[in-house]
Design a protein around this motif. Structure first.
Motif, mmCIF file in Angstrom:
data_model
loop_
_atom_site.group_PDB
_atom_site.id
_atom_site.type_symbol
_atom_site.label_atom_id
_atom_site.label_comp_id
_atom_site.label_asym_id
_atom_site.label_seq_id
_atom_site.Cartn_x
_atom_site.Cartn_y
_atom_site.Cartn_z
ATOM 1 N N ILE A 8 -14.347 -0.675 38.233
ATOM 2 C CA ILE A 8 -14.626 0.734 38.490
ATOM 3 C C ILE A 8 -13.631 1.569 37.702
ATOM 4 C CG2 ILE A 8 -14.827 2.525 40.278
ATOM 5 C CD1 ILE A 8 -16.685 0.087 40.747
ATOM 6 N N LEU A 9 -14.117 2.595 37.014
ATOM 7 C CA LEU A 9 -13.254 3.546 36.321
ATOM 8 C C LEU A 9 -13.162 4.807 37.161
ATOM 9 C CD1 LEU A 9 -11.628 4.673 33.923
ATOM 10 C CD2 LEU A 9 -13.824 5.251 32.836
ATOM 11 N N CYS A 10 -11.940 5.188 37.533
ATOM 12 C CA CYS A 10 -11.702 6.426 38.281
ATOM 13 C C CYS A 10 -11.022 7.424 37.347
ATOM 14 C CB CYS A 10 -10.799 6.186 39.487
ATOM 15 S SG CYS A 10 -11.594 5.303 40.821
ATOM 16 N N VAL A 11 -11.535 8.652 37.349
ATOM 17 C CA VAL A 11 -11.007 9.690 36.467
ATOM 18 C C VAL A 11 -10.687 10.925 37.296
ATOM 19 C CG1 VAL A 11 -11.418 11.049 34.385
ATOM 20 C CG2 VAL A 11 -12.575 8.833 34.675
ATOM 21 N N ARG A 21 -7.190 6.841 45.540
ATOM 22 C CA ARG A 21 -8.515 6.267 45.313
ATOM 23 C C ARG A 21 -8.416 4.858 44.742
ATOM 24 N NH1 ARG A 21 -9.852 10.705 42.591
ATOM 25 N NH2 ARG A 21 -9.570 12.032 44.381
ATOM 26 N N LYS A 22 -7.488 4.665 43.813
ATOM 27 C CA LYS A 22 -7.285 3.342 43.208
ATOM 28 C C LYS A 22 -6.902 2.329 44.286
ATOM 29 C CE LYS A 22 -4.489 1.194 39.459
ATOM 30 N NZ LYS A 22 -4.723 -0.141 39.754
ATOM 31 N N LEU A 23 -5.957 2.677 45.122
ATOM 32 C CA LEU A 23 -5.509 1.793 46.196
ATOM 33 C C LEU A 23 -6.657 1.481 47.160
ATOM 34 C CD1 LEU A 23 -3.149 0.298 47.565
ATOM 35 C CD2 LEU A 23 -2.635 2.425 48.764
ATOM 36 N N GLY A 29 -11.536 -4.653 47.194
ATOM 37 C CA GLY A 29 -11.849 -5.791 46.337
ATOM 38 C C GLY A 29 -12.272 -5.470 44.915
ATOM 39 N N TYR A 30 -12.197 -4.207 44.525
ATOM 40 C CA TYR A 30 -12.595 -3.827 43.172
ATOM 41 C C TYR A 30 -11.410 -3.878 42.213
ATOM 42 C CZ TYR A 30 -16.659 -1.952 45.611
ATOM 43 O OH TYR A 30 -17.775 -1.820 46.400
ATOM 44 N N ARG A 31 -11.705 -4.077 40.949
ATOM 45 C CA ARG A 31 -10.712 -3.901 39.883
ATOM 46 C C ARG A 31 -10.856 -2.460 39.428
ATOM 47 N NH1 ARG A 31 -11.294 -5.522 33.914
ATOM 48 N NH2 ARG A 31 -9.321 -4.750 33.114
ATOM 49 N N VAL A 32 -9.758 -1.695 39.441
ATOM 50 C CA VAL A 32 -9.837 -0.263 39.179
ATOM 51 C C VAL A 32 -9.029 0.118 37.942
ATOM 52 C CG1 VAL A 32 -9.453 2.039 40.142
ATOM 53 C CG2 VAL A 32 -10.097 0.149 41.656
ATOM 54 N N VAL A 114 -19.742 3.966 46.311
ATOM 55 C CA VAL A 114 -19.414 3.049 45.217
ATOM 56 C C VAL A 114 -20.294 1.798 45.322
ATOM 57 C CG1 VAL A 114 -17.626 1.532 44.258
ATOM 58 C CG2 VAL A 114 -17.089 3.919 44.780
ATOM 59 N N ALA A 115 -20.472 1.301 46.526
ATOM 60 C CA ALA A 115 -21.365 0.150 46.718
ATOM 61 C C ALA A 115 -22.789 0.507 46.288
ATOM 62 C CB ALA A 115 -21.329 -0.310 48.176
ATOM 63 N N ARG A 116 -23.240 1.728 46.589
ATOM 64 C CA ARG A 116 -24.567 2.191 46.158
ATOM 65 C C ARG A 116 -24.661 2.249 44.639
ATOM 66 N NH1 ARG A 116 -25.709 7.704 48.438
ATOM 67 N NH2 ARG A 116 -27.537 7.530 47.117
#
Length: 134
Positions: A8-11, A21-23, A29-32, A114-116
């Motif tokens: 997932i990319l968070c901006v 949000r990253k934490l 369980g996501y790689r951020v 995010v799951a959606r």
């Protein structure tokens, strides 16, 4: 927990919100991957195996709608969630993204969305355009 480490990319230009949000997403369980502005987010988006994007709207230089448009040009199959503290964004902005939510909706809603996004990506990757029912 996420079944596998989806990327997932968070901006967001606000570093505190971005770290939170990253934490939150990493604990799920996501790689951020993170970016603090539009140009760096587009660079990461182009080179990394991003599967979904969580994008802030109001940022200096480029707002989230502009970034989403450029991402759509690069990789139209990647779902985008637009996150904003503001209500009532212009329809031409919300039409470019898959999900629009406000920051005040909270962590559980963000995780559900995010799951959606990942479900949307999986549906689009299915042959014959077969869609799963919600």
């Amino acid at each position: 927990m996420a079944d596998q480490q989806h990327v997932i990319l968070c901006v967001d230009d606000e570093s505190v919100g971005l770290r939170i949000r990253k934490l939150l997403l990493e604990r799920a369980g996501y790689r951020v991957l993170t970016a603090l502005d539009g140009p760096s987010s587009l660079e990461i988006f182009a080179r990394e195996p991003v599967e979904a994007v969580v994008l802030d709207y109001f940022m200096p230089g480029m707002h989230g709608g502009e970034i989403a448009l450029k991402m759509r040009e690069l990789r139209p199959d990647i779902p985008i969630l637009l996150l904003s503290a503001y209500l009532g964004l212009p329809p031409e902005v919300t039409a470019v993204v898959d999900i629009y939510m406000t920051k005040g909706e909270g962590a559980p809603i963000l995780l559900d969305n995010v799951a959606r996004l990942l479900t949307l990506r999986k549906q689009e990757a299915q042959p014959n355009g077969t869609e799963l029912q919600p």
